[in-house]
Design a protein around this motif. Structure first.
Motif, mmCIF file in Angstrom:
data_model
loop_
_atom_site.group_PDB
_atom_site.id
_atom_site.type_symbol
_atom_site.label_atom_id
_atom_site.label_comp_id
_atom_site.label_asym_id
_atom_site.label_seq_id
_atom_site.Cartn_x
_atom_site.Cartn_y
_atom_site.Cartn_z
ATOM 1 N N HIS A 99 28.285 48.361 33.776
ATOM 2 C CA HIS A 99 28.078 47.179 34.611
ATOM 3 C C HIS A 99 28.154 45.932 33.720
ATOM 4 O O HIS A 99 27.282 45.067 33.743
ATOM 5 C CB HIS A 99 26.730 47.262 35.329
ATOM 6 N N ALA A 100 29.248 45.853 32.985
ATOM 7 C CA ALA A 100 29.372 44.840 31.936
ATOM 8 C C ALA A 100 29.497 43.428 32.484
ATOM 9 O O ALA A 100 29.353 42.462 31.721
ATOM 10 C CB ALA A 100 30.579 45.160 31.042
ATOM 11 N N GLY A 101 29.772 43.277 33.781
ATOM 12 C CA GLY A 101 29.755 41.933 34.346
ATOM 13 C C GLY A 101 28.412 41.261 34.146
ATOM 14 O O GLY A 101 28.319 40.034 34.054
ATOM 15 N N MET A 102 27.359 42.049 34.060
ATOM 16 C CA MET A 102 26.028 41.511 33.801
ATOM 17 C C MET A 102 25.962 40.822 32.444
ATOM 18 O O MET A 102 25.225 39.855 32.259
ATOM 19 C CB MET A 102 24.991 42.640 33.859
ATOM 20 N N LYS A 103 26.731 41.310 31.498
ATOM 21 C CA LYS A 103 26.698 40.730 30.159
ATOM 22 C C LYS A 103 27.260 39.310 30.156
ATOM 23 O O LYS A 103 26.799 38.447 29.410
ATOM 24 C CB LYS A 103 27.464 41.626 29.184
ATOM 25 N N PHE A 104 28.264 39.068 31.003
ATOM 26 C CA PHE A 104 28.781 37.708 31.111
ATOM 27 C C PHE A 104 27.795 36.834 31.884
ATOM 28 O O PHE A 104 27.559 35.681 31.522
ATOM 29 C CB PHE A 104 30.146 37.721 31.807
ATOM 30 N N ASN A 127 36.687 41.721 22.857
ATOM 31 C CA ASN A 127 37.630 42.771 22.468
ATOM 32 C C ASN A 127 37.321 44.080 23.205
ATOM 33 O O ASN A 127 38.196 44.921 23.395
ATOM 34 C CB ASN A 127 37.543 43.043 20.964
ATOM 35 N N THR A 128 36.053 44.242 23.595
ATOM 36 C CA THR A 128 35.593 45.493 24.195
ATOM 37 C C THR A 128 35.467 45.400 25.702
ATOM 38 O O THR A 128 35.878 46.310 26.417
ATOM 39 C CB THR A 128 34.223 45.879 23.595
ATOM 40 N N TYR A 129 34.905 44.288 26.174
ATOM 41 C CA TYR A 129 34.638 44.164 27.603
ATOM 42 C C TYR A 129 35.711 43.330 28.298
ATOM 43 O O TYR A 129 35.987 42.194 27.905
ATOM 44 C CB TYR A 129 33.269 43.521 27.823
#
Length: 665
Positions: free
Chosen positions: A95-100, A111-113
């Motif tokens: 749920h990497a949108g949370m990281k943004f 580079n990863t997400y």
């Protein structure tokens, strides 16, 4: 990596410099295999001698398109989870949108997400190759070649659209095949201005619109683009280009190319609104598309007195508004028979990356981790079109203890089931509310499950600390934080517990409702009139045209049309359009971009996230139904100027000496 000759090695480095392909591909793909790309280039002779191989190669290019249906989990971009509409119950790689959203992304972690940078340039380069060499395939008919050339133009334009949507102004690669003898530095290129990128997209989409068919006759080709899809892309792109973010935005006055050209135009140009309006009108004028409507049935909910009872599109008297809106998203309407769908993709509903999984309780096999904000819930109107903060006597939004008083009876209409325990604050809301929002004491049918475990279907969803959606010892983080979820893509028969119990669905990337609201917005902002030189379409700020476009969307949703107060000024119409887009396109990945192009993001993201108080049991309903600030690391979203764009991955910058990073990254 195997040892390669000096020639191949130099070719590889030049190629990377040209198309900046050293990034990662979309979320699940491995690091880009440069030797595989070289193999593609050095073996093209065999490809263009065989019609089947050409089709395979073309399909391979289309495979670089993202899975746009993956909005929340294993998503291809941060656009939905990094919207102000919602947040996930986990801040992890899935749920990497949370990281943004939480300001945890850097050019290094980019580079990863969501590293799509190299993938989309590779798609453009391969499309150029097909265009340059397609005539060599003698097995293809003239009609087949025409359609392939149209698809290649579409893909070139669409990959560039995806690039500027995520990263802003992009490098425009040259047409044709790369010069293998050129040195790497000469192949390095600067980013072009945003307006030049838009022109590149429009040029390619114009070509695609002329070469592609109006519709696909073969069922297996339904997901391939048509001329209408190309026109719809043009409508979206030109509306964005006319918006405040890209039209005279002084915040980017110092961001320039080496020749002094501003990456974003510093001069407000009202003609851009004319171009956007004409592009939308062009789609409308094809007469191929219309909002999907479902006929009124015996179980259709009666309209509020304020809603016109004339037949659609002059009212909602002959339609079922709930089903008319809902069925496009849940598989009840097939794309071949749905005039609203302009371009769509298939959905894999049984996988853990579907919206269905994230919104479903763990009890029924879901993740139970999609949280909708109270602010989003409050945006939905009462059934007579009134705001919840200004409701009428006939359809009041309750206050005080009345807000959580039980409805006291059960009622079924369309596919909606309201139970006796439904709080009165969720009664008499507009149809799109029930089609989209899952709330406390909403009813989960899940009727496809036919096993002996009855608790897996036909139950009330409760988010109290002792409710069915409460966390358990084995999954302590799998719970809803706000008391609301998004059920827009959930069919009433869907049940993940039953292996094959999920209805097949499609995700509409472009639908006619967007074109109508694009048209209304562009007309509202236009001064005077504009005539498109290519099509001779003339548009002007005609209030009747604006009203008609908005009201078609509202009537389909079972609501009254624009009021005199809403249509009184450009500003009031603008506010009405913004709210309509927020509700109509909820959880479709559009809100993220709307907030940025309107320059409304700082206000939206600096609003405290609230919801129901899920920390209390059902014995304390007064506390549960009190709007509560959600104190969690998951809700500490922050807004910074840099967040208008996603950062260009550091490894892409390293491969192109002329590439500059987005501001403030």
């Amino acid at each position: 990596m195997k040892i390669v000759s000096r020639y191949i090695r130099e070719f590889k480095y030049c190629l990377i410099a040209l198309i900046v392909v050293a990034g990662m591909s979309s979320c699940k793909k491995d690091y880009l295999n440069v030797e595989e790309y070289i193999y593609d280039q050095l073996n093209v002779d065999s490809i263009f001698k065989d019609a089947d191989r050409v089709r395979q190669y073309v399909n391979g290019i289309a495979a670089y398109l993202p899975h746009e249906d993956r909005l929340f989990t294993e998503s291809w971009a941060p656009f939905q989870l990094a919207s102000d509409e919602n947040f996930a119950s986990w801040n992890d790689n899935r749920h990497a949108g949370m990281k943004f959203l939480l300001n945890e992304i850097t050019p290094f972690t980019a580079n990863t997400y969501f590293n799509n940078y190299g993938t989309w340039y590779k798609g453009i380069s391969k499309a150029n190759l097909v265009i340059a060499r397609l005539d060599e395939c003698k097995e293809l008919s003239t009609i087949q070649k025409r359609e392939y050339l149209g698809e290649m133009a579409f893909l070139k334009g669409y990959f560039m659209y995806l690039l500027i949507q995520q990263y802003g102004p992009a490098v425009i690669p040259p047409d044709g095949i790369p010069d293998l003898l050129a040195d790497g530095e000469s192949l390095s290129r600067e980013r072009s201005s945003y307006d030049d990128c838009v022109e590149y997209i429009i040029t390619n989409m114009e070509t695609a619109s002329q070469l592609l068919p109006d519709k696909k006759e073969v069922q297996t080709d339904l997901y391939r683009p048509t001329s209408g899809a190309a026109l719809a892309v043009m409508s979206r792109v030109l509306l964005t280009a006319a918006s405040p973010m890209y039209n005279g935005n002084q915040s980017y006055a110092d961001w320039k190319r080496s020749d002094g050209t501003n990456f974003i135009s510093q001069t407000k140009d009202n003609v851009k609104w004319g171009k956007a309006a004409a592009a939308a009108k062009r789609v409308i004028s094809t007469n191929r598309y219309e909002l999907f409507t479902f006929p009124k049935s015996a179980d259709t909910e009666p309209l509020a007195p304020e809603v016109p009872t004339a037949n659609y599109p002059n009212g909602a008297g002959d339609i079922d508004p709930y089903r008319s809106y809902k069925y496009t998203f849940i598989g009840e309407s097939q794309p071949s028979n749905n005039p609203e769908i302009i371009w769509c993709t298939s959905v894999q509903p049984l996988t853990g990356d579907s919206p269905l999984w994230l919104s479903t309780l763990s009890l029924s096999g879901g993740g139970n981790g999609l949280n909708v904000t109270q602010e989003m819930v409050d945006s939905y109107r009462m059934k007579d079109g009134r705001d919840v903060n200004n409701s009428s006597v006939a359809f009041p939004y309750p206050t005080g203890a009345a807000r959580y008083a039980n409805y006291g009876t059960t009622r079924s209409y369309s596919d909606v089931q309201l139970v006796a325990n439904t709080p009165r604050m969720y009664i008499n809301r507009e149809p799109r509310f029930y089609a989209t929002i899952g709330f406390n004491h909403s009813y989960f049918k899940g009727t496809s499950y036919t096993g002996s475990e009855g608790t897996w279907r036909n139950y009330e969803v409760t988010y109290y600390s002792n409710g069915k959606g409460a966390p358990n010892a084995n999954q302590p983080n799998d719970y809803n934080h706000t008391g609301y979820t998004a059920i827009k893509y959930n069919h009433h028969a869907d049940n993940i517990r039953n292996g094959a119990g999920v209805v097949p669905k499609v995700f509409p990337m472009f639908r006619y409702a967007e074109v109508l609201l694009n048209y209304a917005e562009a007309l509202n902002e236009l001064d005077g009139s504009y005539t498109d030189p290519a099509t001779s379409i003339t548009v002007s700020r005609d209030l009747s045209e604006i009203t008609n476009a908005i009201n078609r969307v509202r009537y389909r949703a079972g609501l009254p049309g624009l009021t005199a107060q809403e249509s009184a000024s450009r500003e009031s119409i603008r506010d009405a359009i913004k709210l309509e887009r927020k509700i109509e396109f909820a959880f479709e990945g559009r809100r993220y971009h709307d907030l940025r192009r309107w320059l409304d993001a700082p206000i939206a993201y600096n609003t405290t996230i609230t919801g129901m108080n899920v920390k209390v049991p059902d014995s304390q309903k007064d506390r549960f139904y009190t709007r509560t600030a959600i104190a969690s690391p998951l809700t500490r979203r922050q807004w910074y100027f840099k967040m208008y764009f996603y950062p260009i991955p550091k490894n892409a910058l390293d491969k192109n000496s002329k590439l500059v990073q987005n501001p403030s990254w």
